[in-house]
Scaffold this motif. Structure first.
Motif, PDB file in Angstrom:
ATOM      1  N   ALA A  18      -8.543   9.237  -3.362  1.00 38.37           N
ATOM      2  CA  ALA A  18      -9.248   8.147  -4.047  1.00 38.37           C
ATOM      3  C   ALA A  18      -8.941   6.817  -3.375  1.00 38.37           C
ATOM      4  O   ALA A  18      -9.830   5.965  -3.202  1.00 38.37           O
ATOM      5  N   ILE A  19      -7.692   6.616  -2.970  1.00 37.35           N
ATOM      6  CA  ILE A  19      -7.332   5.381  -2.268  1.00 37.35           C
ATOM      7  C   ILE A  19      -8.022   5.316  -0.917  1.00 37.35           C
ATOM      8  O   ILE A  19      -8.506   4.250  -0.499  1.00 37.35           O
ATOM      9  N   TYR A  20      -8.111   6.452  -0.215  1.00 37.24           N
ATOM     10  CA  TYR A  20      -8.873   6.469   1.048  1.00 37.24           C
ATOM     11  C   TYR A  20     -10.311   6.005   0.813  1.00 37.24           C
ATOM     12  O   TYR A  20     -10.858   5.225   1.592  1.00 37.24           O
ATOM     13  N   ALA A  21     -10.911   6.513  -0.263  1.00 37.68           N
ATOM     14  CA  ALA A  21     -12.304   6.170  -0.553  1.00 37.68           C
ATOM     15  C   ALA A  21     -12.453   4.679  -0.861  1.00 37.68           C
ATOM     16  O   ALA A  21     -13.403   4.030  -0.414  1.00 37.68           O
ATOM     17  N   ALA A  50      -7.775   2.015 -10.749  1.00 35.54           N
ATOM     18  CA  ALA A  50      -8.178   3.281 -11.364  1.00 35.54           C
ATOM     19  C   ALA A  50      -7.856   4.500 -10.498  1.00 35.54           C
ATOM     20  O   ALA A  50      -7.895   5.631 -10.986  1.00 35.54           O
ATOM     21  N   ALA A  51      -7.539   4.291  -9.209  1.00 41.05           N
ATOM     22  CA  ALA A  51      -7.340   5.417  -8.289  1.00 41.05           C
ATOM     23  C   ALA A  51      -6.138   6.266  -8.712  1.00 41.05           C
ATOM     24  O   ALA A  51      -5.047   5.743  -8.949  1.00 41.05           O
ATOM     25  N   GLY A  52      -6.368   7.579  -8.767  1.00 43.03           N
ATOM     26  CA  GLY A  52      -5.304   8.476  -9.206  1.00 43.03           C
ATOM     27  C   GLY A  52      -4.862   9.482  -8.177  1.00 43.03           C
ATOM     28  O   GLY A  52      -4.083  10.391  -8.483  1.00 43.03           O
ATOM     29  N   LEU A  89       0.826  -1.211   0.000  1.00 43.04           N
ATOM     30  CA  LEU A  89       0.000   0.000   0.000  1.00 43.04           C
ATOM     31  C   LEU A  89       0.859   1.260   0.000  1.00 43.04           C
ATOM     32  O   LEU A  89       0.487   2.270  -0.606  1.00 43.04           O
ATOM     33  N   TYR A  90       1.999   1.225   0.670  1.00 46.40           N
ATOM     34  CA  TYR A  90       2.867   2.408   0.686  1.00 46.40           C
ATOM     35  C   TYR A  90       3.322   2.765  -0.735  1.00 46.40           C
ATOM     36  O   TYR A  90       3.324   3.939  -1.122  1.00 46.40           O
ATOM     37  N   GLY A 109       3.047   6.433  -5.242  1.00 47.12           N
ATOM     38  CA  GLY A 109       2.866   6.673  -6.670  1.00 47.12           C
ATOM     39  C   GLY A 109       1.897   7.796  -6.980  1.00 47.12           C
ATOM     40  O   GLY A 109       1.911   8.336  -8.093  1.00 47.12           O
ATOM     41  N   VAL A 110       1.048   8.152  -6.005  1.00 46.81           N
ATOM     42  CA  VAL A 110       0.091   9.248  -6.224  1.00 46.81           C
ATOM     43  C   VAL A 110       0.360  10.415  -5.259  1.00 46.81           C
ATOM     44  O   VAL A 110      -0.524  11.235  -5.002  1.00 46.81           O
ATOM     45  N   GLY A 111       1.586  10.452  -4.708  1.00 48.27           N
ATOM     46  CA  GLY A 111       1.985  11.592  -3.882  1.00 48.27           C
ATOM     47  C   GLY A 111       1.810  11.414  -2.388  1.00 48.27           C
ATOM     48  O   GLY A 111       1.896  12.394  -1.641  1.00 48.27           O
ATOM     49  N   GLY A 112       1.572  10.201  -1.907  1.00 46.08           N
ATOM     50  CA  GLY A 112       1.378   9.970  -0.480  1.00 46.08           C
ATOM     51  C   GLY A 112       2.680   9.715   0.256  1.00 46.08           C
ATOM     52  O   GLY A 112       3.748   9.614  -0.346  1.00 46.08           O
TER      53      GLY A 112
END
Length: 258
Positions: A169-172, A163-165, A102-103, A108-111
């Protein structure tokens, strides 16, 4: 359900807290917290009261005359249950891929580490309503049907992860932990309870629980290998394929369980 729900609540709080502390003080916080919690757990276990089994309970308890079958015989005796086990391993392989890596998905999306703690906390909090209220669900629906619903939720979660960008979105997507893993963890126990002969119930529940470990081994090995060669998107494509296959197998098993 209450025990599992309490565990999910604790996991949510610790994930959120450790995610924030890791950002501030570094990764050393995690093993230190683990040592502290392990010591606290050991102390609590030592303080638990011990109750010897009452003699009359041993005399009145029904005795099983036949031993549970060995692995191969067991699977031959319960082919539909074996099919459900196979589907469970597949969806849990997806589950463990996205938990372990998950990390990398968030990075990859700025987290960052804080985002990881928040995502895990959201997932754990989403489990709580199902786990605390599962006794009502199992009173209205078959365990096999609930397992199939959980398989479909795993597949939906896999597609949405792909599809999460963004971090949000990943939280959702993590909210789907409610109908996926939370439902599976509770329904799997009842499924083994309902479709086994009395002498085989413990064996069936042990096999069902072992799918979590088998999924962890399979998911972590395959996920890590594909992540190194195909990146996060390649890994998530693999995870989606596993989840879809698992949901299909669980659906067949659920239909045959009717």
């Amino acid at each position: 359900g209450t025990a599992r729900g309490t565990g999910s609540l604790s996991y949510a709080v610790l994930s959120l807290l450790l995610g924030r502390l890791t950002v501030l003080w570094g990764a050393l916080v995690v093993p230190l917290a683990g040592i502290g919690m392990s010591c606290a757990f050991f102390a609590i276990v030592c303080w638990l009261p011990y109750r010897a089994e009452e003699p009359h309970a041993q005399r009145t308890e029904p005795q099983e005359t036949a031993a549970a079958p060995a692995g191969g015989v067991f699977f031959a005796r319960y082919p539909v249950f074996t099919l459900m086990l196979a589907g469970s391993v597949l969806v849990l392989s997806f589950h463990n891929i996205t938990n372990t890596y998950l990390y990398q998905m968030l990075a990859g999306v700025g987290g960052n580490s804080g985002s990881l703690g928040t995502a895990l906390a959201v997932a754990a909090l989403a489990e709580i309503p199902v786990m605390f209220g599962f006794s009502r669900l199992i009173g209205r629906f078959r365990a096999a049907g609930l397992l199939f619903v959980s398989g479909c939720a795993f597949a939906a979660k896999a597609a949405l992860f792909l599809a999460a960008g963004s971090v949000w979105a990943i939280y959702a997507v993590e909210l789907l932990q409610m109908p996926s893993f939370a439902l599976f963890a509770s329904a799997s126990v009842y499924y083994a309870e309902h479709c086994m002969a009395p002498r085989d119930k413990v064996t069936g529940q042990a096999f069902m629980t072992s799918t979590i470990t088998a999924g962890s081994v399979m998911g972590n090995l395959l996920g890590g290998w594909v992540l190194d060669r195909g990146g996060v998107q390649g890994m998530l494509a693999l995870a989606l394929a596993l989840a879809l296959a698992g949901a299909a197998v669980m659906g067949i098993a659920a239909k045959k369980s009717a």
